[in-house]
Design an enzyme around this catalytic site. Structure first.
Site, mmCIF file in Angstrom:
data_model
loop_
_atom_site.group_PDB
_atom_site.id
_atom_site.type_symbol
_atom_site.label_atom_id
_atom_site.label_comp_id
_atom_site.label_asym_id
_atom_site.label_seq_id
_atom_site.Cartn_x
_atom_site.Cartn_y
_atom_site.Cartn_z
ATOM 1 N N GLU A 215 0.874 -1.180 0.000
ATOM 2 C CA GLU A 215 0.000 0.000 0.000
ATOM 3 C C GLU A 215 0.906 1.222 0.000
ATOM 4 O OE1 GLU A 215 -3.294 0.133 -0.139
ATOM 5 O OE2 GLU A 215 -3.772 -1.986 0.112
ATOM 6 N N CYS A 249 -2.165 9.550 2.492
ATOM 7 C CA CYS A 249 -1.672 8.967 1.232
ATOM 8 C C CYS A 249 -2.586 9.284 0.063
ATOM 9 C CB CYS A 249 -1.520 7.461 1.381
ATOM 10 S SG CYS A 249 -3.037 6.643 1.889
HETATM 11 P P1 NAD Z 1 7.420 5.181 7.432
HETATM 12 O O1 NAD Z 1 8.650 6.001 7.519
HETATM 13 O O2 NAD Z 1 6.564 5.032 8.608
HETATM 14 O O3 NAD Z 1 7.859 3.762 6.858
HETATM 15 C C1 NAD Z 1 6.916 2.750 6.666
HETATM 16 C C2 NAD Z 1 7.404 1.493 7.357
HETATM 17 O O4 NAD Z 1 8.566 1.024 6.712
HETATM 18 C C3 NAD Z 1 7.759 1.707 8.826
HETATM 19 O O5 NAD Z 1 7.217 0.676 9.614
HETATM 20 C C4 NAD Z 1 9.263 1.695 8.813
HETATM 21 O O6 NAD Z 1 9.808 1.234 10.024
HETATM 22 C C5 NAD Z 1 9.562 0.751 7.686
HETATM 23 N N1 NAD Z 1 10.872 1.003 7.080
HETATM 24 C C6 NAD Z 1 11.416 2.204 6.819
HETATM 25 N N2 NAD Z 1 12.629 2.039 6.249
HETATM 26 C C7 NAD Z 1 12.826 0.717 6.138
HETATM 27 C C8 NAD Z 1 13.891 -0.103 5.626
HETATM 28 N N3 NAD Z 1 14.985 0.439 5.100
HETATM 29 N N4 NAD Z 1 13.752 -1.443 5.677
HETATM 30 C C9 NAD Z 1 12.649 -2.004 6.212
HETATM 31 N N5 NAD Z 1 11.620 -1.285 6.703
HETATM 32 C C10 NAD Z 1 11.711 0.046 6.680
HETATM 33 O O7 NAD Z 1 6.482 5.714 6.325
HETATM 34 P P2 NAD Z 1 6.828 6.441 4.986
HETATM 35 O O8 NAD Z 1 7.585 5.534 4.063
HETATM 36 O O9 NAD Z 1 7.285 7.830 5.232
HETATM 37 O O10 NAD Z 1 5.297 6.507 4.513
HETATM 38 C C11 NAD Z 1 4.844 7.511 3.717
HETATM 39 C C12 NAD Z 1 4.440 6.924 2.400
HETATM 40 O O11 NAD Z 1 3.477 5.909 2.632
HETATM 41 C C13 NAD Z 1 3.789 7.927 1.506
HETATM 42 O O12 NAD Z 1 4.233 7.717 0.189
HETATM 43 C C14 NAD Z 1 2.333 7.608 1.623
HETATM 44 O O13 NAD Z 1 1.576 7.997 0.517
HETATM 45 C C15 NAD Z 1 2.380 6.135 1.780
HETATM 46 N N6 NAD Z 1 1.178 5.655 2.452
HETATM 47 C C16 NAD Z 1 0.358 4.831 1.778
HETATM 48 C C17 NAD Z 1 -0.822 4.411 2.346
HETATM 49 C C18 NAD Z 1 -1.747 3.497 1.648
HETATM 50 O O14 NAD Z 1 -2.644 2.978 2.294
HETATM 51 N N7 NAD Z 1 -1.582 3.256 0.367
HETATM 52 C C19 NAD Z 1 -1.140 4.832 3.639
HETATM 53 C C20 NAD Z 1 -0.263 5.676 4.293
HETATM 54 C C21 NAD Z 1 0.903 6.070 3.708
#
Ligand code: NAD
Length: 462
Positions: A215, A249
């Site tokens: 997602e 998102c």
């Molecule tokens: P985040 O920083 O919370 O990361 C998401 C998850 O990935 C966390 O649990 C984090 O610990 C893990 N993570 C981060 N780096 C990692 C790595 N190198 N290896 C393994 N795991 C790792 O969130 P984010 O990435 O800043 O999220 C924002 C993005 O998520 C935006 O693009 C947003 O649009 C998208 N998003 C999508 C939805 C959806 O339902 N489609 C919902 C919310 C957010």
């Protein structure tokens, strides 16, 4: 933060696999019982959850309920009501070549699942995928985002104090902990977050051929046409864009305004910001802060102050950026190079719909797309020509609130979907069975082969 070493992760996953193999979680009544327990644990700890999310980014109790907890409660209740039906054997017709016999499909759980949540809707994104995981009869490990630390702590406490770790467990941590977890073998990984990390997740999953649901995000375009009801458009857009401080998102990322509509739209947006968030949105209880200094700086670098026509006020010490609108934006501007994920709304004017569609199609497939119009022609053309996860006509974000609409992206914005039955499907395998009668055994498929057999077969198959 919990400190778990590599051995513990292996032990945790192994213990869940052992438990799954006892078949306890396959009992539908057990699943219903566990979902009821989860609902009860969450409902009786709302005050704790409110406090934690306010600490994380000043999200109000009202919004914690409307945009997080109510959706979780609804999903749990829906799963409880439908679980018996969803998990039933499905009978399908049997083709002539296989008669006499019957055919059916058995939904079965996948096994040990891992849900990795993002920070922006911390409860919803960590718990909503776990509901269908448990409903489908799996065990589950949850890894909430470390960026929303207070909500992560609360989820770990509530879940780990109330559920056996061999069935449902929260592992806290960041990159290091998630990387260690990803070395284990799961039967399903459900990830919410950005597309860069999604590739790391998918690579790790590939090692064990583990199926993934991803997602992700992206820039969600929002068309506003001259024939739209501008007052309602502005009201719905202001709510959807600035909800959660723009950190949604499926927030409208940018507006594509048909030539002629822009001035009126900007003036209405201004009125609506005033109506919804007041003279000073920093004092509004409905206006959430940016999650951390890194994201604050990132968002500020996207703002070209010479193009700001509404807002633009900031307070770094409070991680506050006011609802901001930028006019005369082009696809070359910094704000159009990445998902904004903050309270900045750029407006791009277009004359030719074909050009606007081309611009979207030249970029990664969006997670959402919105069209504000009172006619069908432009709407139908856009839906026919542009690929995107999901969306709405004359509204934004609210499609997520309909559990009958599977939620997910396409291409760069994700793969797979969930909510309602789609979630149950995401965590199930559908086992296809042909159940043959032994009453007769026609000789037709067996050697010696002959012309009459071939002819009969052709007439049966073709
Ligand atoms: P985040 O920083 O919370 O990361 C998401 C998850 O990935 C966390 O649990 C984090 O610990 C893990 N993570 C981060 N780096 C990692 C790595 N190198 N290896 C393994 N795991 C790792 O969130 P984010 O990435 O800043 O999220 C924002 C993005 O998520 C935006 O693009 C947003 O649009 C998208 N998003 C999508 C939805 C959806 O339902 N489609 C919902 C919310 C957010």
């Amino acid at each position: 933060m919990e400190t778990q070493n590599k051995i513990d992760y292996k032990r945790l996953v192994d213990s869940q696999l052992d438990y799954f193999n006892t078949n306890t979680t396959k009992d539908v009544n057990f699943r219903i019982l566990m979902l009821k327990k989860l609902l009860n644990v969450l409902k009786s700890n709302e005050a704790l959850m409110d406090k934690a999310i306010y600490k994380d980014f000043k999200k109000s109790s009202f919004e914690n309920y409307t945009t997080e907890l109510s959706l979780i409660y609804h999903d749990i209740n829906e799963a409880i009501s439908n679980l018996k039906g969803w998990s039933k054997k499905i009978s399908v017709p049997t083709n002539l070549a296989n008669l006499p016999g019957s055919s059916y499909i058995i939904p079965e759980p996948l096994g040990v699942t891992l849900t990795i949540g993002a920070w922006n809707y911390p409860y919803q994104l960590s718990l909503a995928p776990v509901i269908p995981a448990l409903a489908a009869g799996n065990t589950a490990i949850i890894k909430p985002s470390e960026l929303s630390l207070n909500t992560s702590n609360v989820m770990a406490k509530l879940i780990n104090d109330n559920f056996d770790s061999k069935y449902l467990h929260v592992v806290e941590g960041g990159v290091e902990e998630t990387s260690e977890l990803l070395k284990q073998k799961f039967d399903k990984i459900f990830y919410t977050g950005g597309s860069v990390v999604a590739k790391i997740i998918m690579k790790a999953a590939a090692e064990n051929l583990t199926p993934v649901t991803l997602e992700l995000g992206g820039k969600s375009p929002t068309f506003v046409f001259n024939d739209a009801n501008i007052k309602i458009t502005a009201k719905r857009l202001v709510w959807a864009k600035f909800l959660n401080g723009g950190q949604t998102c499926i927030a409208p990322d940018y507006i594509l305004a048909e030539k002629g509509v822009k001035e009126k739209l900007i003036s209405e947006i201004k009125k609506q910001i005033l109506e919804i968030h007041g003279e000073d949105p920093q004092k509004s209880e409905a206006f959430v802060r940016i999650i951390n200094p890194r994201h604050y700086k990132r968002i500020m670098e996207l703002v070209d102050s010479s193009k700001v026509v509404i807002g633009g006020e900031t307070d770094e010490s409070d991680l506050y950026i006011s609802p901001t609108v930028m006019d005369n934006v082009t696809f070359d501007d910094a704000v159009m190079q990445e998902e904004i994920f903050g309270p900045i709304l750029p407006i791009i004017e277009f004359d030719s719909l074909d050009w606007a569609i081309r611009m979207i199609k030249d970029r990664p497939k969006p997670l959402a797309l919105y069209v504000f119009t009172s006619s069908n022609k432009n709407r139908d053309k856009i839906f026919h020509e542009v690929s995107f996860g999901g969306g709405a006509v004359n509204d934004a974000v609210m499609h997520l609130a309909n559990p009958n609409l599977p939620f997910g992206g396409v291409g760069n914005s994700g793969m797979g979907s969930y909510h309602g039955k789609a979630g149950f499907d995401a965590f199930s395998h559908y086992k296809s069975i042909l159940d043959k009668s032994t009453l007769i055994e026609p000789p037709i498929k067996y050697p010696p082969y002959s012309d009459w057999k071939r002819k009969l077969l052709k007439s049966l198959i073709e």
